[in-house]
Design an enzyme around this catalytic site. Sequence first.
Site, PDB file in Angstrom:
ATOM      1  N   PHE A 233       1.812  -3.566   7.809  1.00 50.75           N
ATOM      2  CA  PHE A 233       2.553  -2.355   7.434  1.00 50.75           C
ATOM      3  C   PHE A 233       2.175  -1.163   8.328  1.00 50.75           C
ATOM      4  CE2 PHE A 233       2.222   1.298   4.239  1.00 50.75           C
ATOM      5  CZ  PHE A 233       3.484   1.781   4.516  1.00 50.75           C
TER       6      PHE A 233
ATOM      7  N   ILE B 118      -9.026 -12.674  14.244  1.00 50.67           N
ATOM      8  CA  ILE B 118     -10.134 -11.833  14.751  1.00 50.67           C
ATOM      9  C   ILE B 118     -11.504 -12.453  14.463  1.00 50.67           C
ATOM     10  CG2 ILE B 118      -8.896  -9.623  14.735  1.00 50.67           C
ATOM     11  CD1 ILE B 118     -10.493  -9.014  12.068  1.00 50.67           C
TER      12      ILE B 118
ATOM     13  N   ALA C 259      -6.563  -4.915  11.494  1.00 48.35           N
ATOM     14  CA  ALA C 259      -6.413  -6.221  10.823  1.00 48.35           C
ATOM     15  C   ALA C 259      -7.348  -6.294   9.630  1.00 48.35           C
ATOM     16  CB  ALA C 259      -6.726  -7.347  11.799  1.00 48.35           C
TER      17      ALA C 259
ATOM     18  N   THR D 247     -10.371   2.954   4.674  1.00 47.77           N
ATOM     19  CA  THR D 247      -9.681   3.488   3.502  1.00 47.77           C
ATOM     20  C   THR D 247     -10.554   4.495   2.747  1.00 47.77           C
ATOM     21  OG1 THR D 247      -8.952   2.826   1.304  1.00 47.77           O
ATOM     22  CG2 THR D 247     -10.491   1.368   2.347  1.00 47.77           C
ATOM     23  N   ASP D 248      -9.910   5.368   1.968  1.00 46.66           N
ATOM     24  CA  ASP D 248     -10.680   6.282   1.115  1.00 46.66           C
ATOM     25  C   ASP D 248     -11.281   5.541  -0.082  1.00 46.66           C
ATOM     26  OD1 ASP D 248      -8.322   5.851  -0.309  1.00 46.66           O
ATOM     27  OD2 ASP D 248      -7.973   7.956  -0.797  1.00 46.66           O
TER      28      ASP D 248
ATOM     29  N   SER E 162     -15.567  -4.695   0.769  1.00 49.57           N
ATOM     30  CA  SER E 162     -15.541  -5.358   2.089  1.00 49.57           C
ATOM     31  C   SER E 162     -15.210  -4.344   3.180  1.00 49.57           C
ATOM     32  CB  SER E 162     -14.551  -6.531   2.096  1.00 49.57           C
ATOM     33  OG  SER E 162     -13.213  -6.071   1.981  1.00 49.57           O
ATOM     34  N   LYS E 163     -14.350  -3.359   2.887  1.00 48.26           N
ATOM     35  CA  LYS E 163     -14.060  -2.317   3.879  1.00 48.26           C
ATOM     36  C   LYS E 163     -15.297  -1.425   4.081  1.00 48.26           C
ATOM     37  CE  LYS E 163     -10.689  -1.490   5.779  1.00 48.26           C
ATOM     38  NZ  LYS E 163     -10.080  -1.982   7.044  1.00 48.26           N
TER      39      LYS E 163
ATOM     40  N   TYR F 253       0.517  -0.219 -14.331  1.00 51.24           N
ATOM     41  CA  TYR F 253      -0.803  -0.593 -14.862  1.00 51.24           C
ATOM     42  C   TYR F 253      -1.307   0.413 -15.897  1.00 51.24           C
ATOM     43  CZ  TYR F 253      -2.012  -4.311 -11.530  1.00 51.24           C
ATOM     44  OH  TYR F 253      -2.084  -5.478 -10.828  1.00 51.24           O
TER      45      TYR F 253
ATOM     46  N   ASN G  45       0.401   7.690 -10.901  1.00 50.87           N
ATOM     47  CA  ASN G  45       1.257   6.523 -10.638  1.00 50.87           C
ATOM     48  C   ASN G  45       2.556   6.587 -11.440  1.00 50.87           C
ATOM     49  OD1 ASN G  45      -0.550   5.465  -8.848  1.00 50.87           O
ATOM     50  ND2 ASN G  45      -1.329   3.855 -10.193  1.00 50.87           N
TER      51      ASN G  45
ATOM     52  N   ARG H  66      -5.580  -3.053 -14.316  1.00 48.02           N
ATOM     53  CA  ARG H  66      -6.366  -3.835 -13.355  1.00 48.02           C
ATOM     54  C   ARG H  66      -7.848  -3.650 -13.681  1.00 48.02           C
ATOM     55  NH1 ARG H  66      -5.575  -1.171  -7.680  1.00 48.02           N
ATOM     56  NH2 ARG H  66      -3.979  -2.701  -7.242  1.00 48.02           N
TER      57      ARG H  66
ATOM     58  N   HIS I 254     -10.250  -0.560 -12.329  1.00 45.48           N
ATOM     59  CA  HIS I 254      -9.246   0.291 -11.681  1.00 45.48           C
ATOM     60  C   HIS I 254      -9.786   1.713 -11.456  1.00 45.48           C
ATOM     61  CE1 HIS I 254      -4.574   0.798 -11.468  1.00 45.48           C
ATOM     62  NE2 HIS I 254      -5.183   1.065 -10.332  1.00 45.48           N
TER      63      HIS I 254
HETATM   64  N1  LIG Z   1      -2.020   0.433   3.101  1.00 43.50           N
HETATM   65  C1  LIG Z   1      -2.752   1.499   2.827  1.00 43.50           C
HETATM   66  O1  LIG Z   1      -2.364   2.330   2.001  1.00 43.50           O
HETATM   67  C2  LIG Z   1      -4.053   1.744   3.557  1.00 43.50           C
HETATM   68  C3  LIG Z   1      -4.716   2.963   3.372  1.00 43.50           C
HETATM   69  C4  LIG Z   1      -5.898   3.217   4.091  1.00 43.50           C
HETATM   70  C5  LIG Z   1      -6.380   2.276   4.968  1.00 43.50           C
HETATM   71  N2  LIG Z   1      -5.729   1.078   5.129  1.00 43.50           N
HETATM   72  C6  LIG Z   1      -6.289   0.122   6.109  1.00 43.50           C
HETATM   73  O2  LIG Z   1      -5.348   0.042   7.172  1.00 43.50           O
HETATM   74  C7  LIG Z   1      -5.324  -1.273   7.717  1.00 43.50           C
HETATM   75  C8  LIG Z   1      -3.913  -1.821   7.699  1.00 43.50           C
HETATM   76  O3  LIG Z   1      -3.424  -1.822   6.362  1.00 43.50           O
HETATM   77  P1  LIG Z   1      -1.974  -2.392   6.017  1.00 43.50           P
HETATM   78  O4  LIG Z   1      -1.572  -1.829   4.720  1.00 43.50           O
HETATM   79  O5  LIG Z   1      -1.099  -2.225   7.205  1.00 43.50           O
HETATM   80  O6  LIG Z   1      -2.324  -3.950   5.825  1.00 43.50           O
HETATM   81  P2  LIG Z   1      -1.346  -5.190   5.826  1.00 43.50           P
HETATM   82  O7  LIG Z   1      -1.918  -6.138   4.812  1.00 43.50           O
HETATM   83  O8  LIG Z   1       0.083  -4.767   5.702  1.00 43.50           O
HETATM   84  O9  LIG Z   1      -1.494  -5.824   7.291  1.00 43.50           O
HETATM   85  C9  LIG Z   1      -2.656  -6.478   7.732  1.00 43.50           C
HETATM   86  C10 LIG Z   1      -2.346  -7.193   9.038  1.00 43.50           C
HETATM   87  O10 LIG Z   1      -3.556  -7.827   9.483  1.00 43.50           O
HETATM   88  C11 LIG Z   1      -3.259  -9.165   9.871  1.00 43.50           C
HETATM   89  N3  LIG Z   1      -4.474  -9.985   9.675  1.00 43.50           N
HETATM   90  C12 LIG Z   1      -5.065 -10.297   8.477  1.00 43.50           C
HETATM   91  N4  LIG Z   1      -6.138 -11.081   8.689  1.00 43.50           N
HETATM   92  C13 LIG Z   1      -6.247 -11.236  10.036  1.00 43.50           C
HETATM   93  C14 LIG Z   1      -7.165 -11.921  10.878  1.00 43.50           C
HETATM   94  N5  LIG Z   1      -8.191 -12.626  10.375  1.00 43.50           N
HETATM   95  N6  LIG Z   1      -6.995 -11.866  12.224  1.00 43.50           N
HETATM   96  C15 LIG Z   1      -5.945 -11.164  12.755  1.00 43.50           C
HETATM   97  N7  LIG Z   1      -5.029 -10.522  12.006  1.00 43.50           N
HETATM   98  C16 LIG Z   1      -5.182 -10.546  10.663  1.00 43.50           C
HETATM   99  C17 LIG Z   1      -2.108  -9.596   8.961  1.00 43.50           C
HETATM  100  O11 LIG Z   1      -1.367 -10.697   9.507  1.00 43.50           O
HETATM  101  C18 LIG Z   1      -1.288  -8.309   8.886  1.00 43.50           C
HETATM  102  O12 LIG Z   1      -0.360  -8.231   9.942  1.00 43.50           O
HETATM  103  C19 LIG Z   1      -6.304  -2.091   6.879  1.00 43.50           C
HETATM  104  O13 LIG Z   1      -7.521  -2.168   7.578  1.00 43.50           O
HETATM  105  C20 LIG Z   1      -6.465  -1.293   5.591  1.00 43.50           C
HETATM  106  O14 LIG Z   1      -7.736  -1.483   5.033  1.00 43.50           O
HETATM  107  C21 LIG Z   1      -4.574   0.796   4.454  1.00 43.50           C
END
Ligand SMILES: NC(=O)c1ccc[n+]([C@@H]2O[C@H](COP(=O)([O-])OP(=O)(O)OC[C@H]3O[C@@H](n4cnc5c(N)ncnc54)[C@H](O)[C@@H]3O)[C@@H](O)[C@H]2O)c1
Length: 362
Positions: free
Chosen positions: A11, A59, A81, A133-134, A170-171, A224, A266, A301, A304
Amino acid sequence: MKILVTGGAGFIGSAVVRYIINNTKDFVVNVDKLTYAGNLESLKSIEHSERYAFVQADICDANEMTRIFAEHRPDAIMHLAAESHVDRSITGSASFIETNIIGTYVLLETSRKYWSALDENHKQAFRFHHISTDEVYGDLPHPDEVPADTELPLFHENTAYAPSSPYSSSKASSDHLVRAWRRTYGLPTVITNCSNNYGPYHFPEKLIPLIILNALEGKPLPVYGNGEQIRDWLFVDDHAKALYKVVTESSVGETYNIGGHNERKNIDVVKTICLILDEIIEEKPNNINSFAQLITYVDDRPGHDRRYAIDASKIKNELGWLPQETFESGIKKTVSWYINNREWWQRVIDGSYARERLGLIK
Ligand SMILES: NC(=O)c1ccc[n+]([C@@H]2O[C@H](COP(=O)([O-])OP(=O)(O)OC[C@H]3O[C@@H](n4cnc5c(N)ncnc54)[C@H](O)[C@@H]3O)[C@@H](O)[C@H]2O)c1
């Protein structure tokens, strides 16, 4: 610049790749394993650019990462990723530990070896940008829990880590590894911690796209608990711009919080989507008068978090970044995008976006 983006089919990653290709002269190498969350159809608009390359790889695979670094010789890494869905981390945490912790470790080690062998100029310019992430900070007091005149706290860059879920812990682990590789080996890292993103191309398991798509199909809109949880919402293209600013302008070792200045409950997010749809869709499904009639409260959840809120003044003061979308403008754009891009999400829902690439159907 040549930027290696991990998770560029996800995304936020796909928004970052589209932003860089459409707005800069830089090259992007997108390294993505294509898990269920990776969708190359989100990159159709830029896939033929001469400045874009895609490599399907995990990765966690150190040999493959070493080969990709040697072949593409990146100037910077933007590491997105991850396994990212909290609910999935509760029912199956193994892939979160594997990708988010081991995968980040493998990338750090690959980057360290590659960076150590660069000449002095390239060494100084190199950046490893870890996107986090926050949620690593845990949660904040909710207005329900404090006296009315109390100023509500925000997450700052120096807020202590206190993650609640397998996902956020994990993050948090990966953030600590990145800090350690900076402190111990001098790897030029930078970390960003962002609030909840929303916008086009969002996988429909997350709150906002789930609500829009369920509503369009006349299905229940699951909320939720009591829906009082508060999140700060940031439009994904604003996040992509912030990330590019950080990777190109930030000093080494910095951490930035990124937020939308949009705290919402929410339940209010869900009601806002219902109101927008009420205005746009004249013929409503299942004989309802308003989409809000579909709201259904479900069991909360476990663990939560009740409230997240970001102080994003450091990135504003140091790098001049501010979000351009308000929640009102961003959510309208998002609802319209899902109404006008039915093919993208129907192929996600029926699984054909993934089956075709596995060669299962033509
Ligand atoms: N979505 C949010 O609101 C949000 C907010 C803050 C931070 N983040 C961080 O931003 C990053 C992206 O989030 P997102 O929502 O786009 O996630 P997402 O789940 O939409 O996309 C993750 C991508 O990583 C790829 N991936 C997963 N495991 C992999 C691996 N082992 N090797 C290579 N590619 C792999 C997946 O195929 C996918 O394309 C993440 O690190 C997340 O922690 C997300």
